[in-house]
Design an enzyme around this catalytic site. Structure first.
Site: not given
Ligand code: ZN
Length: 255
Positions: A31, A33, A42, A117, A119, A174, A179
């Site tokens: 994904e 970032h 992630d 992650h 989701e 996010h 992170e």
């Protein structure tokens, strides 16, 4: 000795499982970032945090689930963004279910998903639930499955230290301070702080709209700024989260 399953030989791995080692399954994503971090944040963070925790509780870390469920606009910028490569929900569910069945076949009785992650969570839960139902009807009674997202183990005092100007919530994290700090601590060579987009946190509606309206996601793809991230914050986060995760796993599995 390594805690990572795929780095062990099969015989050593089997001995550990038969001796009662829990299996920790990291679940990540591919994904975007932002410009300052790579696509596999992630996946590598959940794997390393699982590794840290495994050393404390005597667990084995399985090879990670590399891809994740579709990025959503209100928690990951959205699945329309280039680079983000996701699985349908039923695929994530099937992977989670297959892995539980496999580790149960190897003799594991304690399995924990370490989610990285946002989701993924409900699909991992569904896979775990389906596997448990199947195994139960096949006579397996002693299997326990735990699920957690690592950021839920960051306590309020650490949040206050990390976000002196106020905390916007984990969904908006996010590509932000959490992170980016963990990446600076664990994988500094994969972060380019000169490319951080230091914009204000994203303002998103309190509902979803499909197809997405791309203009709702900030151009950076990040939902909050990672500009205040530091390796020291990452170290603090890793220590606090893994210690609290270890305590929960030890307690739940009676280790
Ligand atoms: Zn992420």
């Amino acid at each position: 000795m390594t805690v990572y399953m795929e780095e062990l030989d099969a015989f050593t791995y089997s001995e550990k499982i038969r001796a009662g080692a829990p299996v920790l399954i990291p679940a990540g994503s591919i994904e975007q970032h932002g410009r300052h971090m790579p696509l596999h944040v992630d996946t590598i963070l959940s794997r390393r945090i699982a590794g840290e925790t495994a050393r404390e509780v005597g667990a084995v870390v399985s090879a990670p689930i590399t891809y994740g469920y579709k990025s959503q606009q209100r928690s990951g910028g959205g699945n329309h963004l280039p680079g983000t490569t996701s699985l349908d929900g039923e695929v994530v569910t099937t992977i989670a279910k297959s892995l539980v069945n496999e580790f149960a076949r190897h003799g594991a009785t304690n399995i924990c998903f370490i989610n990285g992650h946002f989701e993924n969570y409900q699909f991992l839960y569904e896979g775990a639930d389906l596997a448990l139902r199947e195994l139960k009807s096949a006579g397996v009674e002693d299997l326990r499955i735990m699920l957690l997202s690592y950021w839920d183990f960051v306590d309020d005092a650490t949040i206050d230290r990390l976000y002196p100007d106020g905390f916007a919530g984990w969904d908006l994290e996010h590509g932000g301070v959490l992170e980016t700090s963990l990446m600076l601590h664990l994988f500094p060579e994969q972060v380019d702080m000169t490319k951080v987009d230091d914009g204000p946190p994203a303002i998103l509606p309190n509902y979803d709209i499909l197809p997405v309206r791309p203009e709702l996601t900030p151009a950076s793809g990040c939902l909050s700024s990672g500009a205040d991230a530091t390796a020291e914050k990452g170290k603090l986060l890793l220590q606090h989260a893994s210690a609290r995760m270890s305590a929960a796993i030890t307690n739940e599995f009676g280790l």
